[in-house]
Design an enzyme around this catalytic site. Structure first.
Site, PDB file in Angstrom:
ATOM      1  CB  ILE A 128      -0.925   0.009   1.226  1.00 12.50           C
ATOM      2  CG1 ILE A 128      -1.829  -1.222   1.227  1.00 12.50           C
ATOM      3  CG2 ILE A 128      -1.780   1.284   1.237  1.00 12.50           C
ATOM      4  CD1 ILE A 128      -2.756  -1.311   2.428  1.00 12.50           C
ATOM      5  N   PRO A 129       1.082   1.886  -1.128  1.00 15.35           N
ATOM      6  CG  PRO A 129       0.906   2.749  -3.298  1.00 15.35           C
ATOM      7  CD  PRO A 129       0.272   1.761  -2.349  1.00 15.35           C
ATOM      8  CB  CYS A 130       1.864   5.298   2.826  1.00 16.98           C
ATOM      9  SG  CYS A 130       3.037   4.185   3.588  1.00 16.98           S
ATOM     10  CG  HIS A 131       6.510   4.674  -1.173  1.00 23.16           C
ATOM     11  ND1 HIS A 131       5.815   3.498  -0.997  1.00 23.16           N
ATOM     12  CD2 HIS A 131       6.897   4.693  -2.479  1.00 23.16           C
ATOM     13  CE1 HIS A 131       5.784   2.829  -2.146  1.00 23.16           C
ATOM     14  NE2 HIS A 131       6.433   3.538  -3.052  1.00 23.16           N
TER      15      HIS A 131
END
Length: 289
Positions: free
Chosen positions: A244-247
């Site tokens: 889950i690409p919170c970056h």
């Protein structure tokens, strides 16, 4: 297949040190200068970069630059309203990774994991060692160790589901983790969070690799344009780092904002993805000059 755990940890450690060197320098560093400061030969340093990201240290340094996130806002900004969302009960494709995901019900979430069997294992990733956790239905936690250490990462993830039963099973989780980190094959994701958090995490899943969006854009996409601060909190509470690409969520000013597992990890992730998305990256054997 991923590289061995020793190689993964070593390569990310080199990348982390390179970030520190680049930040401390007054200007761009040549291949020879970077290699010398790392205590390596230029050829050895070049091989590590080629193995890790597929581009030369000279080009990769551009992606690690402190101002690169601002450039991404102009060049690779993703408006989530235009992104095709598949829904939590559906499936989506991230590169060559086929990802299936589902959400835990609000009632299950409220129980703090009671009656849930959580498997865990310490596994290699392109960004150092990771604590990987999963239910029988999919991955539910990925935390990165390099900046925080094993103890805090363990306390962080296990503390989210205090009533769950924990079972060590690195071997069972490895195929899902290898697919997630390698972006190939099939992985499953079982999202454990409050309803608002899940909406935010679903929006994150729609950001293409190599692109970024803003916290404000996420807030608009979930129908809560004034809830930017709450969105930022939910982004920070994402338990499944990388997948889950919170970056990929940054500030509207181009600042990186925070990152739960450490800003050097976030910068390395964004640079790693930007390098792979660059159409000029024609060869994984590019030679630095």
């Amino acid at each position: 297949m991923l590289q061995t755990e020793t190689e993964q940890g070593y390569h990310y450690h080199v990348i982390r040190r390179a970030i520190e060197m680049i930040d401390a320098a007054d200007g761009p560093l040549s291949l020879d200068e970077l290699a010398a400061q790392m205590g390596m030969s230029a050829a050895h340093f070049q091989r590590i970069f080629s193995a890790w990201v597929g581009v030369s240290p000279k080009r990769f340094q551009q992606y690690l630059a402190l101002g690169h996130a601002k450039a991404l806002l102009t060049e690779r900004f993703s408006t989530l309203e235009a992104a095709a969302g598949a829904g939590l009960s559906g499936s989506g494709r991230l590169h060559d990774l086929f990802l299936r995901w589902e959400a835990m019900s609000p009632g299950e979430f409220a129980k703090g994991g009671k009656g849930l069997r959580l498997r865990y294992g310490w596994l290699p990733s392109p960004f150092g060692e990771a604590l990987v956790m999963g239910t029988d239905r999919g991955l539910c936690g990925i935390g990165f160790v390099e900046e925080m250490g094993r103890g805090p990462v363990w306390d962080d993830l296990t503390g989210r589901w205090p009533e769950a039963t924990l079972v060590e099973d690195a071997g069972g989780l490895r195929p899902w983790a290898e697919a997630a980190f390698g972006q190939r094959g099939e992985s499953h994701l079982h999202i454990l969070g409050a309803p608002f958090q899940i909406k935010v995490w679903e929006a994150l899943l729609r950001i293409p690799s190599g692109h970024v969006t803003t916290y404000g854009e996420i807030a608009k996409s979930i129908g809560a344009p004034k809830a930017v601060r709450a969105v930022g909190t939910a982004v920070g509470r994402n338990p499944v780092g990388w997948l889950i690409p919170c970056h990929r969520a940054i500030r509207a000013t181009g600042g990186l904002g925070g990152y739960h597992w450490g800003l050097p990890v976030k910068r390395a992730m964004l640079a790693w993805e930007a390098a792979r998305a660059d159409p000029e990256m024609a060869s994984s054997a590019e030679i630095a000059k």
